[in-house]
Design an enzyme around this catalytic site. Structure first.
Site, PDB file in Angstrom:
ATOM      1  N   TYR A 166      92.732  27.929  62.105  1.00 55.96           N
ATOM      2  CA  TYR A 166      94.168  27.974  62.394  1.00 55.96           C
ATOM      3  C   TYR A 166      94.574  29.349  62.934  1.00 55.96           C
ATOM      4  O   TYR A 166      95.162  29.458  64.006  1.00 55.96           O
ATOM      5  CB  TYR A 166      94.947  27.642  61.124  1.00 55.96           C
ATOM      6  CG  TYR A 166      96.435  27.539  61.317  1.00 55.96           C
ATOM      7  CD1 TYR A 166      96.992  26.430  61.954  1.00 55.96           C
ATOM      8  CD2 TYR A 166      97.295  28.526  60.860  1.00 55.96           C
ATOM      9  CE1 TYR A 166      98.371  26.320  62.127  1.00 55.96           C
ATOM     10  CE2 TYR A 166      98.671  28.427  61.030  1.00 55.96           C
ATOM     11  CZ  TYR A 166      99.202  27.325  61.658  1.00 55.96           C
ATOM     12  OH  TYR A 166     100.558  27.219  61.829  1.00 55.96           O
ATOM     13  N   GLU A 168      92.836  31.955  64.106  1.00 55.99           N
ATOM     14  CA  GLU A 168      92.228  32.329  65.382  1.00 55.99           C
ATOM     15  C   GLU A 168      92.612  31.323  66.464  1.00 55.99           C
ATOM     16  O   GLU A 168      92.713  31.687  67.639  1.00 55.99           O
ATOM     17  CB  GLU A 168      90.708  32.436  65.263  1.00 55.99           C
ATOM     18  CG  GLU A 168      90.248  33.594  64.381  1.00 55.99           C
ATOM     19  CD  GLU A 168      90.608  34.978  64.937  1.00 55.99           C
ATOM     20  OE1 GLU A 168      90.915  35.083  66.134  1.00 55.99           O
ATOM     21  OE2 GLU A 168      90.599  35.939  64.154  1.00 55.99           O
ATOM     22  N   ASN A 195     107.057  31.718  57.051  1.00 54.94           N
ATOM     23  CA  ASN A 195     107.286  30.575  56.144  1.00 54.94           C
ATOM     24  C   ASN A 195     108.673  29.960  56.308  1.00 54.94           C
ATOM     25  O   ASN A 195     109.677  30.669  56.281  1.00 54.94           O
ATOM     26  CB  ASN A 195     107.134  31.015  54.682  1.00 54.94           C
ATOM     27  CG  ASN A 195     105.693  31.312  54.341  1.00 54.94           C
ATOM     28  OD1 ASN A 195     105.049  32.113  55.015  1.00 54.94           O
ATOM     29  ND2 ASN A 195     105.173  30.660  53.316  1.00 54.94           N
ATOM     30  N   VAL A 209     106.814  26.063  48.694  1.00 52.72           N
ATOM     31  CA  VAL A 209     108.170  25.585  48.378  1.00 52.72           C
ATOM     32  C   VAL A 209     108.149  24.100  48.036  1.00 52.72           C
ATOM     33  O   VAL A 209     108.677  23.676  46.996  1.00 52.72           O
ATOM     34  CB  VAL A 209     109.146  25.858  49.553  1.00 52.72           C
ATOM     35  CG1 VAL A 209     110.501  25.225  49.255  1.00 52.72           C
ATOM     36  CG2 VAL A 209     109.315  27.350  49.778  1.00 52.72           C
ATOM     37  N   ASP A 227      98.328  35.281  40.285  1.00 54.73           N
ATOM     38  CA  ASP A 227      99.289  35.622  39.224  1.00 54.73           C
ATOM     39  C   ASP A 227     100.737  35.468  39.686  1.00 54.73           C
ATOM     40  O   ASP A 227     101.666  35.756  38.928  1.00 54.73           O
ATOM     41  CB  ASP A 227      99.025  37.040  38.692  1.00 54.73           C
ATOM     42  CG  ASP A 227      99.260  38.102  39.763  1.00 54.73           C
ATOM     43  OD1 ASP A 227      99.677  37.737  40.880  1.00 54.73           O
ATOM     44  OD2 ASP A 227      99.019  39.287  39.480  1.00 54.73           O
ATOM     45  N   THR A 231     103.772  37.951  47.723  1.00 56.72           N
ATOM     46  CA  THR A 231     105.129  37.724  48.226  1.00 56.72           C
ATOM     47  C   THR A 231     105.131  36.826  49.467  1.00 56.72           C
ATOM     48  O   THR A 231     104.151  36.753  50.208  1.00 56.72           O
ATOM     49  CB  THR A 231     105.830  39.045  48.601  1.00 56.72           C
ATOM     50  OG1 THR A 231     105.186  39.596  49.749  1.00 56.72           O
ATOM     51  CG2 THR A 231     105.790  40.033  47.454  1.00 56.72           C
ATOM     52  N   ARG A 298     103.891  39.031  52.837  1.00 58.29           N
ATOM     53  CA  ARG A 298     104.343  38.539  54.134  1.00 58.29           C
ATOM     54  C   ARG A 298     105.823  38.788  54.267  1.00 58.29           C
ATOM     55  O   ARG A 298     106.603  38.278  53.479  1.00 58.29           O
ATOM     56  CB  ARG A 298     104.157  37.009  54.189  1.00 58.29           C
ATOM     57  CG  ARG A 298     102.966  36.437  54.832  1.00 58.29           C
ATOM     58  CD  ARG A 298     102.695  36.862  56.227  1.00 58.29           C
ATOM     59  NE  ARG A 298     101.315  36.571  56.552  1.00 58.29           N
ATOM     60  CZ  ARG A 298     100.818  35.348  56.592  1.00 58.29           C
ATOM     61  NH1 ARG A 298     101.577  34.305  56.352  1.00 58.29           N
ATOM     62  NH2 ARG A 298      99.557  35.159  56.887  1.00 58.29           N
TER      63      ARG A 298
END
Lengths: 342, 342
Positions: A166, A168, A195, A209, A227, A231, A298
């Site tokens: 995906y 590349e 996103n 989500v 954990d 982000t 991100r």
């Protein structure tokens, strides 16, 4: 062959702008089709229905200016589409499975969709003298080492790992697109989408989500990978579609990619808290190992989109999650009760 | 269809190993074909002759175990090759224009050669249950920010610039190759080739070694891009071919790329000094602007190749340049005198 619409009695309602939307039955694609129809344009939707939801399509199919053709863009363009070239003004490429479990199912197909598929659509745009827009992705930045990510960051992508088909593939699709632009073969636009969430997402495509909302609504255990301190920045789909349309419409040379996304960054744990609060679920949270090459952070730098398009996201997370939860709640009504579906 | 060779009177000389060498008429490919023939194997060379030198091919064509088929690997594999699948044991992909001026001439073709072409050869290897080797490139590291470059460095590649058709094409080809390996569709090997030089190079393909030697031999001005302080590391072609064969033969899972190149790094100015000394030219040196995205430094970390293959380059720069100059001197004899060719 039969005469085309424009020769028949419906010629008077033939709109000027014919958009080809590849992947138009998908999550973002279906919203884009709707927005284009709403402003009076026509849409030819190409989709192989690999990961699209048939209900997205059903909501569009009644529209007199909407037409659907089942087609895999990695295959040669159907003759009937090529015959429409003189009427095509815009070609949008939103076609490709976008969630890791889905695009990794057939990595060869994912790569060819991005490279051969993009090239086939670029050739169509060239033949039609239409403007072309590629939806690229924040995945071109891989697991970024600078933060937030601006468009001139070259990324930190593994070209040997399971996400490479995906990541590349999209990087190669960008390269092709800018080559068409550089050679004057087509006017091009490249959006790097971060996103995005909202109605019409696939409940089961594995994105964070939809995963969390559907697990909460179904009363299932809620899965957090790692954990939960990694982000993400979530953009509501109406904002994304507005950004894509602004980019396609903008008059500039098009020779630079443009980040589109919401810079409001949060940890996956914070998102989890919002979803729990919104749905009132008491479901248990389970942690699973982080997937290979999963990005830790991100967040888009959207200054270019601001300067070039005057665009910024408008929908707050509270509003967006609320609308998304409401939509999923309706979608899941038809499902068997929690615990039965396993 | 006609009976194949193995049923006929020549069956006794039919060798066990049939190698498909895509790009076998090219610079490195022609040396590889020769080395495979020399150790008693058979070679089917596929080449579109886009950037290959016909004389490379002529030197091989008389050999009883060599066969040439003009074919562009971006096109569907010819039926006669597919019919040979049961006999094919090795598939080598050395096909793609490799010098910037040549691969930028038709960037769409460059990209499709790398992606569709590699995929076609991978499919052939899968059908044949043959082992597959991709010649990738140091260009996957782009303009590297770490030095020397080891295989786990993810690179600094622009996916929007004029070199992207090659760099991103090769990265995409690696992704495809490792996906075939991961899925057990083929045994795969990926070599990342650093600058290589030697006989059979195209005098006019724009690479720095051939450029400088040929300019010196022709008595033309010698071109240095930028101030000449950028570094390269040059591997003699016999070392490279030995590395490729060792990698193809090595028994390991193949799921990591292997750098092949000579770690002896020098500036372009130092190389220029060697060529001037060797040829005795008094030609003037002219400086031209550095091309876009030209890498400033390049040096392979070859510890993996050492550990895995016991391979290291053996030919010194002095020996290699000497042999290369001698070869070019012969090649250029047939040319018009300096000054006439302009």
């Amino acid at each position: 062959m039969k005469k085309t619409d424009r020769d028949g009695p419906r010629a008077t309602v033939q709109p000027l702008a014919l958009n080809v939307v590849a992947g138009g039955a998908g999550f973002i694609g279906s919203h884009l089709c709707r927005a284009l129809l709403d402003r009076g344009e026509s849409v030819l939707c190409l989709d192989n229905l690999q990961t699209s939801r048939p209900s997205n399509l059903r909501a569009l199919e009644g529209h007199p200016r909407f037409r659907f053709l089942r087609h895999d863009i990695g295959q040669p363009m159907p003759a009937e589409v090529l015959r429409m070239a003189p009427r095509i003004t815009r070609v949008w490429n939103l076609a490709c499975a976008a969630s890791p479990p889905l695009y990794q199912r057939d990595p060869e197909h994912t790569m060819l969709t991005n490279v051969v598929g993009t090239n086939n659509l670029l050739r169509l745009a060239e033949a039609a003298k239409a403007r072309f827009l590629l939806t690229s992705t924040s995945e071109v930045y891989g697991d970024p080492e600078i933060h937030p990510q601006a468009e001139d960051y070259r990324g930190n992508v593994s070209c040997t790992g399971p996400r490479a088909c995906y990541d590349e593939g999209k990087r190669a699709a960008e390269a092709l697109t800018f080559d068409y632009g550089r050679a004057g073969r087509a006017q091009v636009r490249v959006a790097r989408i971060f996103n995005t969430y909202g109605p019409n997402m696939d409940p089961d495509d594995g994105r964070v989500v939809s995963n969390l909302i559907c697990q909460a609504l179904r009363g299932n255990e809620m899965t957090v990978y790692g954990d939960g301190s990694q982000t993400r920045s979530f953009c509501y789909v109406s904002d994304m579609v507005a950004g894509l349309m602004a980019l396609m419409d903008a008059e500039f040379d098009g020779m630079e990619p443009v980040n589109l996304g919401n810079p409001h960054e949060m940890t996956v744990n914070e998102l989890l808290g919002h979803v729990v609060a919104l749905t009132g679920t008491r479901a248990r949270v389970v942690h699973r190992p982080l997937p290979v090459d999963d990005p830790r952070r991100r967040r888009p730098d959207i200054s270019r989109a601001g300067a070039l398009l005057g665009w910024a996201p408008r929908v707050s997370l509270a509003e967006g999650l609320d609308a998304t939860c409401a939509w999923f709640a309706e979608e899941l009504v038809a499902e068997p009760a929690a615990g039965v579906a396993g």
